[in-house]
Write an enzyme that holds these catalytic residues in place. Structure first.
Site, short mmCIF file in Angstrom:
data_model
loop_
_atom_site.label_atom_id
_atom_site.label_comp_id
_atom_site.label_asym_id
_atom_site.label_seq_id
_atom_site.Cartn_x
_atom_site.Cartn_y
_atom_site.Cartn_z
N SER A 1 0.84 -1.20 0.00
CA SER A 1 0.00 0.00 0.00
C SER A 1 0.86 1.24 0.00
O SER A 1 2.00 1.23 0.50
CB SER A 1 -0.90 0.01 1.24
N TYR B 1 -2.59 -1.66 10.24
CA TYR B 1 -2.63 -1.98 8.81
C TYR B 1 -1.38 -1.47 8.11
O TYR B 1 -0.74 -2.18 7.32
CB TYR B 1 -3.88 -1.35 8.20
#
Length: 293
Positions: free
Chosen positions: A184, A197
């Site tokens: 990400s 995360y």
């Protein structure tokens, strides 16, 4: 899909994983502008978390390119999305490809990951392309809100599963195979509200680089894709209605991306000779955010 001006209706899903069929609008997993060219003909691909979002678009593009495709999903929670994806893959299936497969499982545990790989290999004999993509995320305003149970759950799904699936799949991968890990943009720029995360996504970058070096002598390439804000079921399942309505506006393009805008990066990294000299690298489809790594 030009820059700017995009707003989503306010919406919220109460549980993860999110459901694609319940989103408004539903994400774009395909486009008439995508022109397949048999880049993956004869290949067998396994995509974790392939029932929706980026995973669904990747599965669809792989099928259009001639691959036989298997994907995982969460049993009982993602049944409709999984069946919808299977229908898409059957329509896109090349004449010489085998029927697609959907495997329900919780990837956070090693035994489950082994069973997934065994089932795929039993049906297709081997794995040529592995896409580690499954993920979950939750907001928190402070690290003090993240307890041990939640931290373990997020790490099991987002990075433990990458280790587990890979270690079992490698037994059935040969020279010329490709592993692609979904990380990400948050791994590079940080995200205060998605701390656990973001930590897993940073681990995925390091995992990708280390594994690439480990497997280079075996002729297996390992790369990553680091999407920016993409309209997937994770978004309404993670954020408030207001955050959903304004999702993606913070990037230079002033809008969220669609899964089909990310999936071709996976096709590129999976195919030879297009990416035969690329390993240990990360592609950044993120709407223009500059990352120095």
């Amino acid at each position: 899909m030009a820059s700017g001006g995009q707003t989503f209706p306010p919406q919220k899903q109460e549980t993860q994983p999110g459901k694609e069929h319940a989103m408004d609008p539903t994400p774009h997993h395909s486009t008439q502008d995508y022109k397949p060219a048999n880049k993956l003909r004869g290949k067998v691909a396994l995509v974790t978390g392939g029932d929706s979002g980026i995973g669904r678009a990747v599965c669809h593009c792989f099928a259009l390119e001639g691959a036989t495709v298997a994907f995982t999903y969460v049993k009982s929670q993602e049944e409709k999305d999984a069946q919808d994806t299977l229908g898409l893959l059957r329509e896109a299936k090349a004449a010489d490809a085998k029927d697609p497969m959907a495997v329900p499982t919780d990837l956070g545990f090693d035994d489950n990951c082994k069973k997934v790989v065994d089932e795929v290999v039993s049906a297709y004999s081997r794995i040529d392309i592995l896409v580690n993509n499954a993920a979950e995320q939750y907001e928190a305003s402070s690290v003090e809100e993240i307890n041990e149970e939640r931290l373990e759950r997020v790490f099991r799904t987002n990075i433990f599963s990458y280790f587990f699936v890979t270690r079992h799949a490698l037994k059935h991968m040969r020279e010329g195979s490709s592993i692609i890990n979904t990380t990400s943009v948050n791994a590079y720029k940080g995200n205060a509200k998605l701390l656990d995360y973001t930590a897993t996504k940073g681990a995925i970058v390091a995992f990708t680089r280390g594994l690439a070096l480990q497997l280079v002598e075996r002729g297996i390439r390992v790369n990553g894709v680091a999407p920016g804000p993409i309209w997937t079921p994770l978004i309404p399942a993670s954020f408030t209605e207001e955050e959903c309505a304004n999702f993606g506006k913070q990037v230079p393009m002033k809008r969220a991306g669609q899964p089909i805008e990310v999936a071709p990066s996976y096709v590129f990294l999976a195919s030879c000779p297009e990416s035969s000299y690329i390993t240990g690298q990360v592609i950044h489809p993120n709407g223009g955010t500059i990352v120095n790594a």
